[in-house]
Design an enzyme around this catalytic site. Structure first.
Site, PDB file in Angstrom:
ATOM      1  CG  ASP A   1      -1.826   1.276   1.472  1.00  0.00           C
ATOM      2  OD1 ASP A   1      -2.536   1.400   0.229  1.00  0.00           O
ATOM      3  OD2 ASP A   1      -1.811   1.746   2.507  1.00  0.00           O
TER       4      ASP A   1
ATOM      5  CG  ASP B   1      -1.376   7.796   0.293  1.00  0.00           C
ATOM      6  OD1 ASP B   1      -0.362   8.347  -0.036  1.00  0.00           O
ATOM      7  OD2 ASP B   1      -2.389   7.962  -0.201  1.00  0.00           O
TER       8      ASP B   1
END
Length: 184
Positions: free
Chosen positions: A10, A12
């Site tokens: 992922d 952020d």
């Protein structure tokens, strides 16, 4: 030559600092200390790396596709300087209520990466900081790893029963070091 293994990460809150106001441009994108170096270590240890990220700020009109591309170019350039590489970036541009199959916790982004790279996701590490990351990984038989940066500490507090203790790490660097140590 051995076949490079895949790790899905992922963006952020995992690779870079997160913001409740979204990361809207390259000037707001700041790597979490040690994250880029960890990705480069992973690459040097024969791993392919892809980013899988919900980016509903596009649907919300908070930034444009050009802004998103500039953020991703900044990530790639920073990695290139230290010998790291992201093979692919897969993102969901839809709002949470769009009902798409690509917004995590739906597995669409992970499946898109698998299809494009011609890999089976069974046991592939997926490193994230949210419940959506964990559930998307489980939906495809991948191995979810939670980092406590970004929303990770909150995710662990709210869902301790869904996350195995051995799959929780302080940050991306620690999760990657774990993968390298176990020879994955």
């Amino acid at each position: 030559m051995t076949k490079a293994r895949l790790v899905l990460i992922d963006r952020d809150g995992v690779i870079n600092e997160d913001s409740p106001d979204y990361i809207k441009g390259a000037e707001e994108w700041r790597p979490i200390p040690g994250s880029l170096e960890a990705i480069a270590r992973l690459n040097r240890n024969d791993h392919r790396v892809c980013v899988v990220s919900n980016q509903s700020g596009l649907a919300r009109g908070l930034f444009t596709i050009d802004d998103l591309n500039a953020i991703h170019q900044k990530l790639r350039t920073a990695l290139d300087r230290i010998g790291g590489e992201i093979e692919g970036i897969f993102f969901c541009p839809h709002a949470p209520d769009a009902g798409c199959d690509c917004r995590k916790p739906a597995p669409g982004l992970l499946l898109a990466a698998a299809q494009r790279l011609h890999v089976d996701l069974q046991g592939v590490p997926v490193i994230g900081d949210s419940l959506g990351d964990i559930l998307a990984a489980r939906a495809v038989g991948a191995e979810p790893l939670l980092v406590l940066t970004g929303k990770g500490a909150q995710t662990l507090r709210e869902h301790p029963d869904l996350i195995a203790a051995e799959a929780v790490f302080p940050d991306l660097a620690a999760a990657i070091d774990h993968l390298i140590r176990r020879g994955e």
